[in-house]
Design a protein around this motif. Structure first.
Motif, PDB file in Angstrom:
ATOM      1  N   SER A   1       0.556  -1.332  -0.107  1.00 21.40           N
ATOM      2  CA  SER A   1      -0.151   0.003   0.043  1.00 21.40           C
ATOM      3  C   SER A   1       0.819   1.242  -0.144  1.00 21.40           C
ATOM      4  CB  SER A   1      -0.841  -0.051   1.110  1.00 21.40           C
ATOM      5  OG  SER A   1       0.058  -0.014   2.305  1.00 21.40           O
ATOM      6  N   GLU A   2       0.237   2.196  -0.520  1.00 21.78           N
ATOM      7  CA  GLU A   2       1.077   3.571  -0.457  1.00 21.78           C
ATOM      8  C   GLU A   2       1.509   4.095   0.956  1.00 21.78           C
ATOM      9  OE1 GLU A   2       0.055   8.197  -1.635  1.00 21.78           O
ATOM     10  OE2 GLU A   2      -1.112   6.569  -3.106  1.00 21.78           O
ATOM     11  N   SER A   3       0.788   3.837   1.801  1.00 22.72           N
ATOM     12  CA  SER A   3       0.986   4.277   3.339  1.00 22.72           C
ATOM     13  C   SER A   3       2.250   3.773   3.655  1.00 22.72           C
ATOM     14  CB  SER A   3      -0.140   3.969   4.217  1.00 22.72           C
ATOM     15  OG  SER A   3      -0.307   2.609   4.481  1.00 22.72           O
ATOM     16  N   GLN A   4       2.419   2.537   3.051  1.00 18.56           N
ATOM     17  CA  GLN A   4       3.758   1.695   3.334  1.00 18.56           C
ATOM     18  C   GLN A   4       5.079   1.990   2.718  1.00 18.56           C
ATOM     19  OE1 GLN A   4       1.843  -2.164   3.313  1.00 18.56           O
ATOM     20  NE2 GLN A   4       2.296  -2.588   5.432  1.00 18.56           N
ATOM     21  N   GLN A   5       4.780   2.889   1.777  1.00 20.81           N
ATOM     22  CA  GLN A   5       5.993   3.139   0.563  1.00 20.81           C
ATOM     23  C   GLN A   5       6.859   4.206   1.469  1.00 20.81           C
ATOM     24  OE1 GLN A   5       6.539   1.701  -2.042  1.00 20.81           O
ATOM     25  NE2 GLN A   5       4.825   0.702  -2.698  1.00 20.81           N
ATOM     26  N   LYS A   6       7.793   3.828   2.489  1.00 22.43           N
ATOM     27  CA  LYS A   6       8.522   4.851   3.131  1.00 22.43           C
ATOM     28  C   LYS A   6      10.169   4.523   2.794  1.00 22.43           C
ATOM     29  CE  LYS A   6       4.903   5.900   6.683  1.00 22.43           C
ATOM     30  NZ  LYS A   6       4.622   6.075   7.859  1.00 22.43           N
ATOM     31  N   LEU A   7      10.648   5.677   2.907  1.00 25.15           N
ATOM     32  CA  LEU A   7      12.272   5.747   2.712  1.00 25.15           C
ATOM     33  C   LEU A   7      12.767   6.099   4.233  1.00 25.15           C
ATOM     34  CD1 LEU A   7      14.680   5.475   0.936  1.00 25.15           C
ATOM     35  CD2 LEU A   7      14.464   7.669   0.558  1.00 25.15           C
ATOM     36  N   VAL A   8      13.731   5.345   4.852  1.00 25.00           N
ATOM     37  CA  VAL A   8      14.371   5.712   5.910  1.00 25.00           C
ATOM     38  C   VAL A   8      15.403   6.368   5.701  1.00 25.00           C
ATOM     39  CG1 VAL A   8      15.799   4.583   7.950  1.00 25.00           C
ATOM     40  CG2 VAL A   8      13.553   3.362   7.002  1.00 25.00           C
ATOM     41  N   VAL A   9      15.400   7.647   6.368  1.00 24.92           N
ATOM     42  CA  VAL A   9      16.502   8.799   6.006  1.00 24.92           C
ATOM     43  C   VAL A   9      17.252   8.919   7.564  1.00 24.92           C
ATOM     44  CG1 VAL A   9      17.048  11.175   5.569  1.00 24.92           C
ATOM     45  CG2 VAL A   9      15.338   9.763   4.232  1.00 24.92           C
ATOM     46  N   GLU A  10      18.545   8.738   7.421  1.00 24.31           N
ATOM     47  CA  GLU A  10      19.414   9.007   8.622  1.00 24.31           C
ATOM     48  C   GLU A  10      20.477   9.997   8.584  1.00 24.31           C
ATOM     49  OE1 GLU A  10      21.914   6.097  11.780  1.00 24.31           O
ATOM     50  OE2 GLU A  10      21.155   5.291  10.017  1.00 24.31           O
ATOM     51  N   ALA A  11      20.518  10.748   9.432  1.00 27.46           N
ATOM     52  CA  ALA A  11      21.445  11.918   9.471  1.00 27.46           C
ATOM     53  C   ALA A  11      22.585  11.880  10.653  1.00 27.46           C
ATOM     54  CB  ALA A  11      20.970  13.452   9.421  1.00 27.46           C
ATOM     55  N   THR A  12      23.680  12.320  10.843  1.00 25.64           N
ATOM     56  CA  THR A  12      24.402  12.492  11.940  1.00 25.64           C
ATOM     57  C   THR A  12      25.086  13.908  11.832  1.00 25.64           C
ATOM     58  OG1 THR A  12      26.329  11.643  10.615  1.00 25.64           O
ATOM     59  CG2 THR A  12      25.186   9.959  11.776  1.00 25.64           C
ATOM     60  N   GLY A  13      25.797  14.222  13.221  1.00 22.48           N
ATOM     61  CA  GLY A  13      26.267  15.608  13.440  1.00 22.48           C
ATOM     62  C   GLY A  13      25.245  16.509  13.732  1.00 22.48           C
ATOM     63  N   GLY A  14      25.754  17.854  13.637  1.00 22.39           N
ATOM     64  CA  GLY A  14      25.117  18.810  13.915  1.00 22.39           C
ATOM     65  C   GLY A  14      25.320  19.366  15.567  1.00 22.39           C
TER      66      GLY A  14
ATOM     67  N   THR B   1      13.201  15.580  -2.976  1.00 28.37           N
ATOM     68  CA  THR B   1      14.309  16.355  -2.050  1.00 28.37           C
ATOM     69  C   THR B   1      13.934  16.031  -0.690  1.00 28.37           C
ATOM     70  OG1 THR B   1      14.927  17.798  -3.726  1.00 28.37           O
ATOM     71  CG2 THR B   1      15.703  18.256  -1.530  1.00 28.37           C
ATOM     72  N   VAL B   2      14.895  15.746   0.432  1.00 26.26           N
ATOM     73  CA  VAL B   2      14.958  15.723   1.560  1.00 26.26           C
ATOM     74  C   VAL B   2      15.913  16.547   2.125  1.00 26.26           C
ATOM     75  CG1 VAL B   2      14.937  14.278   3.698  1.00 26.26           C
ATOM     76  CG2 VAL B   2      13.707  13.285   1.671  1.00 26.26           C
ATOM     77  N   THR B   3      15.223  17.225   3.175  1.00 27.20           N
ATOM     78  CA  THR B   3      16.493  18.172   3.777  1.00 27.20           C
ATOM     79  C   THR B   3      16.175  18.193   5.128  1.00 27.20           C
ATOM     80  OG1 THR B   3      16.110  19.881   2.055  1.00 27.20           O
ATOM     81  CG2 THR B   3      16.851  20.804   4.061  1.00 27.20           C
ATOM     82  N   VAL B   4      17.476  18.061   5.817  1.00 28.92           N
ATOM     83  CA  VAL B   4      17.421  17.905   7.356  1.00 28.92           C
ATOM     84  C   VAL B   4      18.245  19.283   8.013  1.00 28.92           C
ATOM     85  CG1 VAL B   4      18.386  16.752   9.378  1.00 28.92           C
ATOM     86  CG2 VAL B   4      17.829  15.336   7.080  1.00 28.92           C
ATOM     87  N   ARG B   5      17.583  19.845   8.775  1.00 29.17           N
ATOM     88  CA  ARG B   5      18.082  21.296   9.422  1.00 29.17           C
ATOM     89  C   ARG B   5      18.421  20.817  10.845  1.00 29.17           C
ATOM     90  NH1 ARG B   5      13.837  25.126   6.423  1.00 29.17           N
ATOM     91  NH2 ARG B   5      14.800  25.001   4.500  1.00 29.17           N
ATOM     92  N   CYS B   6      19.370  21.030  11.450  1.00 28.50           N
ATOM     93  CA  CYS B   6      19.952  21.093  12.800  1.00 28.50           C
ATOM     94  C   CYS B   6      20.453  22.661  13.142  1.00 28.50           C
ATOM     95  CB  CYS B   6      21.012  19.997  12.960  1.00 28.50           C
ATOM     96  SG  CYS B   6      21.200  19.906  14.964  1.00 28.50           S
ATOM     97  N   GLY B   7      19.741  23.385  13.832  1.00 29.27           N
ATOM     98  CA  GLY B   7      20.246  24.841  14.332  1.00 29.27           C
ATOM     99  C   GLY B   7      20.337  25.364  12.975  1.00 29.27           C
ATOM    100  N   GLU B   8      21.806  26.083  12.564  1.00 29.57           N
ATOM    101  CA  GLU B   8      21.971  26.948  11.488  1.00 29.57           C
ATOM    102  C   GLU B   8      22.342  25.960  10.319  1.00 29.57           C
ATOM    103  OE1 GLU B   8      21.175  30.032  11.154  1.00 29.57           O
ATOM    104  OE2 GLU B   8      20.693  29.989  13.293  1.00 29.57           O
ATOM    105  N   GLU B   9      22.510  24.805  10.702  1.00 20.21           N
ATOM    106  CA  GLU B   9      22.997  23.805   9.592  1.00 20.21           C
ATOM    107  C   GLU B   9      22.009  23.000   8.740  1.00 20.21           C
ATOM    108  OE1 GLU B   9      26.759  21.485  10.529  1.00 20.21           O
ATOM    109  OE2 GLU B   9      26.045  21.777  12.648  1.00 20.21           O
ATOM    110  N   GLN B  10      22.188  22.594   7.724  1.00 23.09           N
ATOM    111  CA  GLN B  10      21.463  21.731   6.973  1.00 23.09           C
ATOM    112  C   GLN B  10      22.161  20.715   5.913  1.00 23.09           C
ATOM    113  OE1 GLN B  10      18.463  24.343   4.704  1.00 23.09           O
ATOM    114  NE2 GLN B  10      19.729  23.728   2.630  1.00 23.09           N
ATOM    115  N   SER B  11      21.506  19.638   5.510  1.00 22.27           N
ATOM    116  CA  SER B  11      22.027  18.777   4.548  1.00 22.27           C
ATOM    117  C   SER B  11      20.817  18.322   3.768  1.00 22.27           C
ATOM    118  CB  SER B  11      22.943  17.675   5.190  1.00 22.27           C
ATOM    119  OG  SER B  11      23.230  16.651   4.441  1.00 22.27           O
ATOM    120  N   LYS B  12      21.264  18.138   2.568  1.00 21.22           N
ATOM    121  CA  LYS B  12      19.721  17.522   1.844  1.00 21.22           C
ATOM    122  C   LYS B  12      20.291  16.504   0.803  1.00 21.22           C
ATOM    123  CE  LYS B  12      19.718  20.896  -2.054  1.00 21.22           C
ATOM    124  NZ  LYS B  12      18.834  21.829  -2.930  1.00 21.22           N
TER     125      LYS B  12
END
Length: 744
Positions: free
Chosen positions: A681-694, A727-738
């Motif tokens: 199902s569409e609700s199960q179509q998910k991508l695991v995104v992992e970030a470090t640092g910040g 596009t997936v973007t991660v923001r931590c304080g003033e930093e970001q990664s995409k």
């Protein structure tokens, strides 16, 4: 009249005679010897004929004279045709009413051998007479006699005095007795009748008659003959027995024959670098291993041994049994292309050392993804992840993920260029992807062994060679005067010495192999093994400063080996061969220059502090700034942020020190390609995104510009996906990664 003589001379001397040129350059049966003068093979020509060449000066004078007495007593008096013999034979044959004597000279017989024709018509005989005159005008008597004695047919697939002596009496031409020489001299007259192997009495009778004729003519020919009785001739003829021609090292000889510059088929003698005693030892080792593991469907193998300094080939075993047709024994496993597995890793690690890595550099042995539309996720052979691993341990223990990581960092182009410098010709058109780090492209044992010998040679490449001196016995191997060797530096001297040190380090090997006795030798020796997927091919490389050994085992049919027999089998063969060659002694590998050993942290590879629980001594380049370990702190062990996902796989002591490091999305990779799965199902179509640092303890995840979630450490989010570009973007304080990715 003078003009006729001059014209005749010019015609006989200079008229085209291509048959003679072709004949003088035709193939001979090359005698191939090992480095100690032991006969390996006498190469058979087409249809099994053997035609050995021996210079006239090496044929005993009495043998020459006996053949002259048998075929052409006035050889040195006539100019190709003996008219006196023709007249004498004509009277004898006429008085007897049948042919009892011939008048064909040795020169005429040679002309017939050069241009054979079974049709004995008058035009053919006239042509032979003309050719005989031409031979006399162009060659000296010695040259004519040498050509004749080396090409006269004796039947039984033997041509020439040397092959006849060996075929009928198991002797060289120089070792013939007078009785044997007389027996051989009568065979060309009627090979079927006078063959001592099948009709010794007829051969002895004819030899006795020839001996009697020679005694009458001996004073004129100055032929010193022994007193030989009829019984002695019969005994000599009866002693004849079919010679068993040696058929050693068939795959090696086949390879030599393809090397045009070695002269196989053109030179009388070729002295190789091989050692028959070592060859037999290697053959027996391989045969025993195949027999022992027959139940594991392990049917074949190959072994190549060379001198580490000169590149001289010492043993070449192409298969377990050359005559085993059921398992394709005539295929040459030394030259066959097979996936070598991890045996290729030393060449990649050596390149990494030259690109700034060191034996203490820490490499990630953690779950990693490589590539984009062709995602590559390597696994270790034991399906475990060891986290941060020093380069020395990663190579010695043959860990897969660090090798792929290095190739991804260094670049495929640079690695393929280095492999080309190492003469991996099989890879010139290869496109194996990052799997090349793990040996997924096919190469030969010859290429592997040749390349591996670079390390004990201080990084210098020398092509493997089968001969050092073509016509010289007991040549001493030397890298400096090895024939045809094109010495090129492929790796820096220190690089090669570090690789030798790493691959001979049993402690560094323990993580992957334990303290296996398979790699134990009483002298310094380096090992690298490899196993292809499903165990189709298991390979081992081993080397000391003296010898390099390559071993492959598997099946020519491509069938997988049953059970995890592992590369310890070929490794044991390689080890046993080295021990047999060197006993309990041998030189140590040279130490890298401008390097010194210092105490480092076993985990971080940095200079050890008082807080580091485990330390090692490691080579460090002189002048390297001292950097004290930052992983071990007063509050425990703090791993770098890149090890966050590995750290959370199971409970570990310590923590991940990702606070304050640059924010970075570590999974998935930027530019990745994914495929939509219509089965869920569409609700199960998910991508695991992992970030470090910040710099802060919380982070916000945005999907295509819309806020998805805010989470505390560890920074992990499940992003719903649909077809198209995202596009997936991660923001931590003033930093970001995409990252950008595509779903199809």
């Amino acid at each position: 009249m003078l003009s006729i003589v001059v014209f005749s001379f010019l015609i006989l001397r200079f008229s085209p005679y291509p048959a003679l040129s072709d004949f003088r350059s035709h193939d001979v049966s090359t005698r191939i010897y090992d480095a100690h003068g032991e006969l390996i093979q006498i190469v058979a020509l087409e249809n099994g004929v053997r035609r050995e060449f021996v210079p006239l000066e090496k044929i005993p004078p009495f043998v020459q004279q006996i053949f002259l007495q048998a075929e052409d007593r006035r050889f040195y008096q006539h100019h190709g045709i003996d008219f006196g013999a023709i007249i004498r034979a004509s009277f004898q044959n006429a008085s007897e009413g049948r042919t009892v004597s011939g008048a064909s000279t040795i020169t005429m017989q040679l002309a017939r051998i050069i241009r054979p024709n079974l049709n004995r018509t008058l035009p053919v005989k006239i042509r032979e007479a003309f050719d005989a005159f031409r031979l006399e005008m162009r060659l000296s008597k010695r040259e004519i006699l040498e050509l004749y004695l080396n090409n006269v047919p004796f039947g039984f697939n033997a041509e020439g005095i040397a092959s006849a002596a060996r075929t009928f009496f198991g002797s060289s031409a120089q070792e013939l007795s007078q009785e044997q020489a007389f027996c051989l001299a009568v065979i060309p007259r009627r090979p079927a009748l006078y063959n001592p192997l099948t009709n010794p009495s007829a051969c002895a009778k004819a030899a006795t008659e020839l001996y009697a004729a020679c005694q009458q003519d001996a004073p004129k020919k100055d032929l010193a003959l022994n007193e030989i009785s009829d019984e002695q001739f019969l005994s000599a003829a009866n002693s004849a027995k079919s010679f068993s021609y040696p058929f050693e090292m068939p795959h090696f000889v086949r390879w030599l024959s393809l090397q045009k510059d070695l002269g196989i088929g053109r030179k009388a003698d070729v002295y190789t670098t091989a050692d028959l005693d070592l060859q037999h030892l290697a053959e027996n080792q391989l045969a025993r291993a195949v027999e022992r593991y027959a139940a594991n469907r392990l049917t074949n193998g190959a072994i190549l041994v060379c001198d580490s300094q000169s590149g001289a080939i010492r043993a070449w075993v192409g298969s377990a049994d050359f005559f085993d047709d059921a398992h394709n024994g005539q295929l040459d496993g030394v030259l066959a292309k097979r996936q070598p597995g991890s045996s290729m890793k030393p060449f990649l690690y050596a390149l990494s050392l030259e690109r700034g890595y060191t034996p203490s550099s820490v490499l990630p042995d953690i779950p990693l993804e490589f590539g984009f539309d062709r995602l590559y996720v390597p696994q270790n052979f034991n399906n475990r992840f060891n986290g941060p691993v020093r380069l020395r341990v990663a190579l010695a223990s043959s860990l897969n993920i660090p090798a792929v990581y290095l190739l991804n960092e260094i670049g495929m182009e640079q690695y393929l260029k280095k492999l080309n410098d190492l003469h991996f010709d099989s890879l010139k058109d290869a496109d194996p992807g990052l799997g090349l780090a793990l040996g997924n492209a096919e190469v030969s044992v010859f290429e592997l062994t040749q390349a591996f010998s670079v390390f004990p040679r201080d990084g210098i490449f020398v092509p493997l060679q089968g001969t050092e001196y073509l016509d010289k016995k007991n040549a001493t191997p030397s890298a400096d005067d090895a024939q045809g060797a094109q010495k090129t530096r492929v790796y820096d001297e220190n690089t090669a010495r570090l690789i030798c040190d790493i691959l001979s380090d049993s402690d560094a090997r323990a993580l992957g192999f334990g303290f296996s006795q398979t790699f134990r030798t009483p002298f310094a020796a380096m090992f690298k093994t490899g196993t292809a997927n499903q165990y189709q091919n298991i390979t081992a490389l081993a080397a000391t400063p003296h010898y390099t050994v390559g071993v492959w085992m598997g099946n020519f049919s491509g069938e997988t080996v049953v059970g995890k027999t592992g590369s310890s089998i070929p490794a044991k063969i390689a080890r046993d061969l080295l021990v047999s060659l060197q006993g309990r002694s041998g030189k140590n590998f040279s130490k890298p220059a401008q390097f010194k050993k210092e105490r480092l942290c076993a985990l971080s590879g940095m200079h050890a502090s008082s807080r580091c629980p485990d330390t090692v001594t490691e080579y460090v380049a002189a002048g390297t700034p001292r950097t004290e370990c930052t992983w071990h702190t007063p509050n425990g062990t703090a791993y770098p942020a890149e090890y966050a996902s590995w750290f959370r796989i199971k409970n570990r002591s310590g923590k991940v020190n990702d606070l304050g490091t640059p924010l970075r999305i570590i999974s998935p990779r930027n530019g990745s390609l994914f495929y939509y799965d219509d089965s869920i199902s569409e609700s199960q179509q998910k991508l695991v995104v992992e970030a470090t640092g910040g710099a802060e303890e919380t982070a916000r995840f945005f999907a295509d510009g819309k806020l998805l979630t805010e989470t505390k450490r560890p920074f992990v989010a499940h992003v719903p996906i649909t077809r198209g570009a995202h596009t997936v973007t991660v923001r931590c304080g003033e930093e970001q990664s995409k990252i950008d990715f595509v779903v199809k």
